[in-house]
Write a protein that holds these residues in place. Structure first.
Motif, PDB file in Angstrom:
ATOM      1  N   THR A 114       0.809  -1.217   0.000  1.00  0.00           N
ATOM      2  CA  THR A 114       0.000   0.000   0.000  1.00  0.00           C
ATOM      3  C   THR A 114       0.843   1.269   0.000  1.00  0.00           C
ATOM      4  N   GLY A 115       2.166   1.137   0.136  1.00  0.00           N
ATOM      5  CA  GLY A 115       3.037   2.297   0.232  1.00  0.00           C
ATOM      6  C   GLY A 115       3.350   2.674   1.666  1.00  0.00           C
ATOM      7  N   TYR A 116       2.879   1.864   2.623  1.00  0.00           N
ATOM      8  CA  TYR A 116       3.142   2.133   4.035  1.00  0.00           C
ATOM      9  C   TYR A 116       4.523   1.606   4.403  1.00  0.00           C
ATOM     10  N   ARG A 117       5.274   2.414   5.158  1.00  0.00           N
ATOM     11  CA  ARG A 117       6.591   2.035   5.664  1.00  0.00           C
ATOM     12  C   ARG A 117       6.669   2.423   7.133  1.00  0.00           C
ATOM     13  N   LEU A 118       7.200   1.519   7.947  1.00  0.00           N
ATOM     14  CA  LEU A 118       7.438   1.792   9.359  1.00  0.00           C
ATOM     15  C   LEU A 118       8.903   1.509   9.625  1.00  0.00           C
ATOM     16  N   LEU A 119       9.583   2.516  10.121  1.00  0.00           N
ATOM     17  CA  LEU A 119      11.000   2.415  10.442  1.00  0.00           C
ATOM     18  C   LEU A 119      11.141   2.678  11.932  1.00  0.00           C
ATOM     19  N   ARG A 120      11.790   1.749  12.664  1.00  0.00           N
ATOM     20  CA  ARG A 120      11.871   1.867  14.123  1.00  0.00           C
ATOM     21  C   ARG A 120      13.295   1.740  14.619  1.00  0.00           C
ATOM     22  N   ASP A 121      13.476   2.238  15.856  1.00  0.00           N
ATOM     23  CA  ASP A 121      14.712   2.074  16.618  1.00  0.00           C
ATOM     24  C   ASP A 121      15.877   2.780  15.934  1.00  0.00           C
ATOM     25  N   ASN A 122      16.139   3.982  16.405  1.00  0.00           N
ATOM     26  CA  ASN A 122      17.186   4.836  15.831  1.00  0.00           C
ATOM     27  C   ASN A 122      16.961   5.069  14.345  1.00  0.00           C
ATOM     28  N   ALA A 123      15.743   5.442  14.018  1.00  0.00           N
ATOM     29  CA  ALA A 123      15.360   5.654  12.626  1.00  0.00           C
ATOM     30  C   ALA A 123      15.959   6.947  12.091  1.00  0.00           C
ATOM     31  N   TRP A 124      16.449   6.877  10.872  1.00  0.00           N
ATOM     32  CA  TRP A 124      17.012   8.040  10.175  1.00  0.00           C
ATOM     33  C   TRP A 124      16.499   8.020   8.747  1.00  0.00           C
ATOM     34  N   LEU A 125      16.056   9.180   8.274  1.00  0.00           N
ATOM     35  CA  LEU A 125      15.579   9.322   6.913  1.00  0.00           C
ATOM     36  C   LEU A 125      16.218  10.563   6.316  1.00  0.00           C
ATOM     37  N   MET A 126      16.731  10.429   5.109  1.00  0.00           N
ATOM     38  CA  MET A 126      17.310  11.567   4.398  1.00  0.00           C
ATOM     39  C   MET A 126      16.640  11.661   3.040  1.00  0.00           C
ATOM     40  N   GLU A 127      16.085  12.816   2.734  1.00  0.00           N
ATOM     41  CA  GLU A 127      15.411  13.030   1.457  1.00  0.00           C
ATOM     42  C   GLU A 127      16.040  14.223   0.752  1.00  0.00           C
ATOM     43  N   VAL A 128      16.396  14.024  -0.507  1.00  0.00           N
ATOM     44  CA  VAL A 128      16.955  15.096  -1.327  1.00  0.00           C
ATOM     45  C   VAL A 128      15.830  15.650  -2.174  1.00  0.00           C
ATOM     46  N   SER A 129      15.705  16.984  -2.225  1.00  0.00           N
ATOM     47  CA  SER A 129      14.630  17.608  -2.985  1.00  0.00           C
ATOM     48  C   SER A 129      14.774  17.304  -4.476  1.00  0.00           C
ATOM     49  N   GLU A 130      13.665  17.432  -5.217  1.00  0.00           N
ATOM     50  CA  GLU A 130      13.686  17.160  -6.658  1.00  0.00           C
ATOM     51  C   GLU A 130      14.703  18.021  -7.384  1.00  0.00           C
ATOM     52  N   SER A 131      14.861  19.262  -6.948  1.00  0.00           N
ATOM     53  CA  SER A 131      15.816  20.167  -7.584  1.00  0.00           C
ATOM     54  C   SER A 131      17.245  19.902  -7.121  1.00  0.00           C
ATOM     55  N   GLU A 132      17.388  19.004  -6.132  1.00  0.00           N
ATOM     56  CA  GLU A 132      18.680  18.647  -5.540  1.00  0.00           C
ATOM     57  C   GLU A 132      19.377  19.837  -4.884  1.00  0.00           C
ATOM     58  N   THR A 133      18.578  20.838  -4.464  1.00  0.00           N
ATOM     59  CA  THR A 133      19.137  22.009  -3.793  1.00  0.00           C
ATOM     60  C   THR A 133      18.980  21.953  -2.284  1.00  0.00           C
ATOM     61  N   ASP A 134      18.207  20.968  -1.788  1.00  0.00           N
ATOM     62  CA  ASP A 134      17.978  20.876  -0.351  1.00  0.00           C
ATOM     63  C   ASP A 134      17.919  19.411   0.068  1.00  0.00           C
ATOM     64  N   THR A 135      18.413  19.157   1.250  1.00  0.00           N
ATOM     65  CA  THR A 135      18.385  17.821   1.824  1.00  0.00           C
ATOM     66  C   THR A 135      17.746  17.908   3.197  1.00  0.00           C
ATOM     67  N   THR A 136      16.800  17.019   3.476  1.00  0.00           N
ATOM     68  CA  THR A 136      16.133  16.960   4.763  1.00  0.00           C
ATOM     69  C   THR A 136      16.585  15.705   5.497  1.00  0.00           C
ATOM     70  N   HIS A 137      16.973  15.872   6.762  1.00  0.00           N
ATOM     71  CA  HIS A 137      17.320  14.740   7.625  1.00  0.00           C
ATOM     72  C   HIS A 137      16.270  14.672   8.734  1.00  0.00           C
ATOM     73  N   LEU A 138      15.714  13.492   8.952  1.00  0.00           N
ATOM     74  CA  LEU A 138      14.747  13.266  10.014  1.00  0.00           C
ATOM     75  C   LEU A 138      15.244  12.097  10.845  1.00  0.00           C
ATOM     76  N   LEU A 139      15.392  12.320  12.152  1.00  0.00           N
ATOM     77  CA  LEU A 139      15.826  11.274  13.077  1.00  0.00           C
ATOM     78  C   LEU A 139      14.769  11.125  14.157  1.00  0.00           C
ATOM     79  N   ALA A 140      14.455   9.884  14.544  1.00  0.00           N
ATOM     80  CA  ALA A 140      13.451   9.625  15.575  1.00  0.00           C
ATOM     81  C   ALA A 140      13.551   8.166  16.002  1.00  0.00           C
ATOM     82  N   GLN A 141      12.824   7.826  17.057  1.00  0.00           N
ATOM     83  CA  GLN A 141      12.749   6.421  17.437  1.00  0.00           C
ATOM     84  C   GLN A 141      11.856   5.646  16.474  1.00  0.00           C
ATOM     85  N   LYS A 142      10.837   6.323  15.906  1.00  0.00           N
ATOM     86  CA  LYS A 142       9.922   5.672  14.968  1.00  0.00           C
ATOM     87  C   LYS A 142       9.497   6.670  13.902  1.00  0.00           C
ATOM     88  N   ILE A 143       9.561   6.241  12.642  1.00  0.00           N
ATOM     89  CA  ILE A 143       9.111   7.060  11.513  1.00  0.00           C
ATOM     90  C   ILE A 143       8.110   6.230  10.712  1.00  0.00           C
TER      91      ILE A 143
END
Length: 173
Positions: A114-143
């Motif tokens: 369905t497109g659902y994702r669960l990331l747990r325990d020292n979760a880290w996500l890095m997303e680069v923008s479509e224009s590749e001019t910005d990068t977002t880092h998200l850290l949490a116990q659960k994403i």
């Protein structure tokens, strides 16, 4: 029992291993040594595993790697049901989604069709923008991620830290 340089080629797949045991009565194949499986959906590599043919389910352990043209995943172990596109990865999970330019890691990943994702325990996500001019880092116990064709929702819980070049944030949720 197949031993030595085992190569099994079917119409749609190719399998390599040095040893495999096939229980034809129960449709179970056991790999006690490294295995490599290739088909039109990608490549799977693991140190050992069990495949249950009737359920189209498998458990692989030890340096598991999954890859295709759109993504790369690795973990210590993998539980999967291919026919339902249901995957659970455990221990030192790392993933790279080439299509959306997103990378993430943690100790556990659940992903379904369905497109659902669960990331747990020292979760880290890095997303680069479509224009590749910005990068977002998200850290949490659960994403949690829910992606559809038109939207992408992201929720984070427990010691949340967010950082981009334009702002940063710290929160519980």
């Amino acid at each position: 029992r197949l031993r030595g340089r085992v190569i099994i080629r079917s119409e749609n797949s190719l399998l390599f291993s040095d040893s495999m045991d096939v229980d034809m009565a129960n449709d179970i194949t056991t790999f006690e040594v490294p295995v490599r499986f290739e088909d039109d959906r990608g490549t799977l590599i693991a140190e050992r595993g069990i495949y249950l043919q009737e359920a189209d389910s498998a458990v692989f352990r030890g340096n598991v790697q999954l890859s295709d043209s759109t993504q790369y995943l690795e973990a210590d172990s993998l539980f999967m049901n291919r026919s339902n596109d249901l995957y659970e990865l455990f221990g030192r999970v790392y993933a790279n989604d080439f299509e959306d330019d997103v990378r993430f890691s943690g100790e556990y990943l659940y992903a379904d069709s369905t497109g659902y994702r669960l990331l747990r325990d020292n979760a880290w996500l890095m997303e680069v923008s479509e224009s590749e001019t910005d990068t977002t880092h998200l850290l949490a116990q659960k994403i949690e991620l829910q992606e559809t064709d038109s939207t992408s929702l992201m929720d984070a819980y427990g010691q949340v830290r967010l950082w981009t070049t334009k702002f940063s944030a710290v929160a519980d949720t």
